[in-house]
Design a protein around this motif. Structure first.
Motif, short mmCIF file in Angstrom:
data_model
loop_
_atom_site.label_atom_id
_atom_site.label_comp_id
_atom_site.label_asym_id
_atom_site.label_seq_id
_atom_site.Cartn_x
_atom_site.Cartn_y
_atom_site.Cartn_z
N THR A 498 -5.39 -1.16 30.43
CA THR A 498 -4.76 -2.52 29.99
C THR A 498 -4.07 -2.98 31.26
O THR A 498 -4.10 -4.31 31.63
CB THR A 498 -3.78 -2.41 28.98
OG1 THR A 498 -4.55 -1.66 27.89
CG2 THR A 498 -3.14 -3.76 28.67
N SER A 499 -3.04 -2.32 32.08
CA SER A 499 -2.42 -2.65 33.16
C SER A 499 -3.49 -3.23 34.09
O SER A 499 -3.12 -3.97 34.99
CB SER A 499 -1.47 -1.52 33.68
OG SER A 499 -0.70 -1.76 34.85
N LEU A 500 -4.42 -2.42 34.62
CA LEU A 500 -5.26 -2.68 35.52
C LEU A 500 -6.02 -3.90 35.33
O LEU A 500 -6.14 -4.71 36.19
CB LEU A 500 -6.44 -1.37 35.56
CG LEU A 500 -7.46 -1.71 36.76
CD1 LEU A 500 -6.83 -1.61 38.20
CD2 LEU A 500 -8.56 -0.63 36.66
N LEU A 501 -6.35 -4.17 33.93
CA LEU A 501 -6.99 -5.57 33.79
C LEU A 501 -6.01 -6.58 34.04
O LEU A 501 -6.64 -7.77 34.52
CB LEU A 501 -7.56 -5.32 32.14
CG LEU A 501 -8.62 -4.69 32.04
CD1 LEU A 501 -9.23 -4.73 30.41
CD2 LEU A 501 -9.97 -5.27 32.77
N SER A 502 -4.75 -6.55 33.47
CA SER A 502 -3.79 -7.47 33.65
C SER A 502 -3.48 -7.89 34.95
O SER A 502 -2.94 -9.11 35.25
CB SER A 502 -2.65 -7.16 32.86
OG SER A 502 -1.85 -6.18 33.56
N SER A 503 -3.98 -6.89 36.28
CA SER A 503 -3.56 -7.51 37.23
C SER A 503 -4.47 -8.61 37.98
O SER A 503 -4.33 -9.21 38.88
CB SER A 503 -3.66 -6.08 38.10
OG SER A 503 -2.78 -5.26 37.90
N PHE A 504 -5.55 -8.78 37.22
CA PHE A 504 -6.58 -9.63 37.64
C PHE A 504 -7.03 -10.73 36.55
O PHE A 504 -7.38 -11.75 36.72
CB PHE A 504 -7.77 -9.14 38.10
CG PHE A 504 -7.73 -8.00 39.03
CD1 PHE A 504 -7.33 -8.45 40.42
CD2 PHE A 504 -7.43 -6.77 39.06
CE1 PHE A 504 -7.39 -7.37 41.28
CE2 PHE A 504 -7.39 -5.67 39.54
CZ PHE A 504 -7.19 -6.04 41.04
#
Length: 596
Positions: A498-504
């Motif tokens: 989730t954190s990785l996706l929300s970076s982009f």
């Protein structure tokens, strides 16, 4: 076949949301139409995002936040900052953490950060701190503070709505507080320890000007090949303390070099010098060195600067601005406001040529030339944040007690469970307008349409993921990869993804798309979904390593003079630290309990 068609729609939506090639509103409408026309969802399901309780609550919180800010109800917090900051940079950072974190726990983050930027610029003079040491921490404080309550961020509201739609009890106003407070304290401690070491020493042009400029002006001078200063050191041409003219920065190609670092640079043809001085001093320098006053863009044409008796200011294009996606020539800045464009800064790079056909993006910084009336008129549009070292806060001070009372009432009634949060928040909006604290036009203008359309367009995508079976397929992949390591490993993996996706991708879209997976994984493991939903809520908000995942990160990029590298260097360690903290603390505060 239906799953393949939906996968294509989903990938297209994610790409458009992440790249922002189209406005969020356009992408959301195209998503809804595609889901309905392909028969993946019924028309009622495709349009359900607009009537979703989360969408209603988010819209209402935008209006309630605007009520407090437009009435100056938060002015006492600004006064507290001014009185306690004194000459201590560390004390100022502590007070910013308290003020911004507390405000963001109950109000929308974006207007809080927009309000605090000019305040921080003014206080940076008082404490002799570069704005780049303050503005990104302000954004981070707002993100961290927003995790403490269900109304602190739209992400929490979306996760709460998803929980209720799947038959769960939802989250109370303060159910996120145990982990949110730990998050805020850990994040704040990190910022205190590494702010000086990892953040650059940069400042916007406006903060480099003296607070009392008197009869001095700022202009841009271009260096031609025949100029006498070509090949000379700037230290010799414009030494510190030179009477009548002072160097602020030099623009070379797309690179901006501030005066402190530019003194040992050799002047080259095509350089641009941003200088401040008296008309006599600037004129004398022009005649002596053979440089020229730069041209500016007046809507559809480029013209020579006709007068130095104008202010130069920087204006940040807000992420939800109607200017986004439009070319400079379409805006009519000179025709409507008497504002001329000198340059555009994007991602730390300066653009001076081909400006008329350049399409603006959220976070762009426009270097403008205008008189005070023009800048005030542009500011009033709400399309940009005019960056100045002054703060304009109070609009309708008489309504401040009522606006504050309404917000407190909404929080209290929701906490007591008197009615559902969307109904209580909508009632608060109605009272604000009925009492004249906000006019209907102001209330409507305060609603962030890109965010609301993004939410309304993402919710049907989540429904379609379950309806087509795609969510279950992804759940099987997650369980095959992490299931053998135990539920805590699955929980940690959920947070990380989730954190990785929300970076982009937008944090709201990320939360909506991840929620169906949380329910599927929890069901497969025989566990209650609450811990997995908490991991999604906090993982989606933990967007620190890029400027694009969270609106407030985009807004401070221009005023702080940040680059992508600054976000990565300062934000990535914080992301990792909070990921570890979430893995340890979520099972403590939200136990992994079996389904009854």
């Amino acid at each position: 076949m239906e799953q393949i068609i939906f996968a294509g729609i989903l990938l297209s939506a994610i790409t458009l949301f992440a790249t922002r090639v189209l406005p969020f509103e356009a992408t959301s409408v195209l998503v809804l139409v595609s889901l309905a026309l392909t028969g993946i969802l019924t028309p009622q399901q495709a349009l359900s995002g607009f009537s979703n309780p989360a969408t209603i609550t988010i819209a209402a919180m935008f209006v309630l936040s605007a009520g407090l800010i437009r009435t100056g109800a938060l002015e006492f917090l600004v006064r507290l900052l001014r009185s306690t900051a004194k000459q201590s940079a560390f004390r100022l950072l502590v007070m910013l953490a308290i003020v911004v974190g507390l405000s963001s726990a109950f109000l929308n983050n974006t207007p809080i950060v927009v309000m605090m930027i000019p305040v921080a610029l003014a206080l940076s003079r008082q404490t002799d701190v570069k704005p780049s040491k303050l503005l990104l921490p302000i954004s981070y404080f707002a993100i961290l503070g927003g995790t403490c309550t269900v109304i602190g961020t739209s992400t929490n509201l979306l996760v709460d709505a998803a929980y209720r739609e799947h038959g769960g009890p939802g989250f109370g106003i303060f159910d996120f507080a145990p982990l949110g407070i730990c998050y805020f304290l850990l994040g704040t401690l990190y910022i205190f320890l590494f702010d000086k070491k990892l953040l650059p020493d940069r400042a916007p042009l406006s903060s480099m000007l003296p607070s009392d400029r008197g009869a001095t002006f700022v202009t841009e001078l271009t260096v031609g090949a025949e100029a006498s200063l070509v090949g000379k050191l700037l230290r010799d041409v414009l030494p510190p303390g030179k009477e009548g003219v002072r160097l602020l920065e030099i623009v070379r190609g797309e690179e901006v070099i501030f005066a402190g670092q530019a003194l040992d640079e050799t002047v080259a043809p095509e350089d641009s010098l941003i200088v401040e001085g008296t008309p006599q001093g600037i004129t004398s320098f022009i005649e002596q060195e053979g440089v020229q006053i730069a041209s500016v863009v007046e809507d559809a044409e480029r013209v020579e600067v006709r007068s130095m008796d104008l202010s130069i200011a920087e204006a940040v294009v807000l992420p939800d601005s109607p200017f986004v996606g439009r070319t400079v020539s379409m805006l009519g800045l000179n025709r409507l406001y008497g504002v001329k464009l000198m340059a555009i800064q994007r991602h730390g790079r300066q653009h001076r040529y081909h400006l008329r056909g350049m399409r603006l993006a959220g976070g762009d910084v426009m270097l403008l030339q205008s008189d005070r009336r023009g800048l005030d008129a542009l500011r009033e549009t709400g399309a940009v944040l005019v960056v100045e070292g002054v703060d304009h806060l109070i609009v309708n001070k008489a309504g401040a007690p009522l606006a504050l009372g309404i917000l407190i009432g909404v929080i209290a009634l929701a906490t007591l469970g008197v009615a559902e949060l969307p109904i209580i928040a909508a009632a608060g909006v109605g009272i604000l307008m009925a009492t004249g604290v906000l006019r209907p036009r102001e209330a409507i203008a305060s609603m962030d349409s890109p965010v609301l359309f993004l939410v309304a367009g993402s919710i049907p995508l989540g429904i379609a993921m379950e309806a087509t079976g795609l969510a279950q397929g992804l759940v099987n992949v997650v369980l095959a990869t992490l299931g053998g390591m135990g539920p805590i490993a699955v929980l940690s993996g959920f947070y990380f993804l989730t954190s990785l996706l929300s970076s982009f991708l937008s944090n709201n879209a990320t939360a909506v798309l991840m929620a169906p997976l949380a329910f599927g994984v929890a069901s497969a493991l025989g566990l209650q979904p609450q811990p997995f939903l908490v991991a999604i809520a906090f993982g989606a908000s933990a967007s620190f390593a890029t400027p694009v995942g969270y609106q407030t990160n985009t807004i401070v990029m221009g005023p702080g003079g940040y680059t992508f590298g600054d976000y990565f260097r300062f934000g990535l360690p914080l992301n990792i630290m909070l990921w570890i903290a979430a893995t340890i603390l979520i099972p403590v505060f939200y136990p992994l309990l079996p389904v009854n």
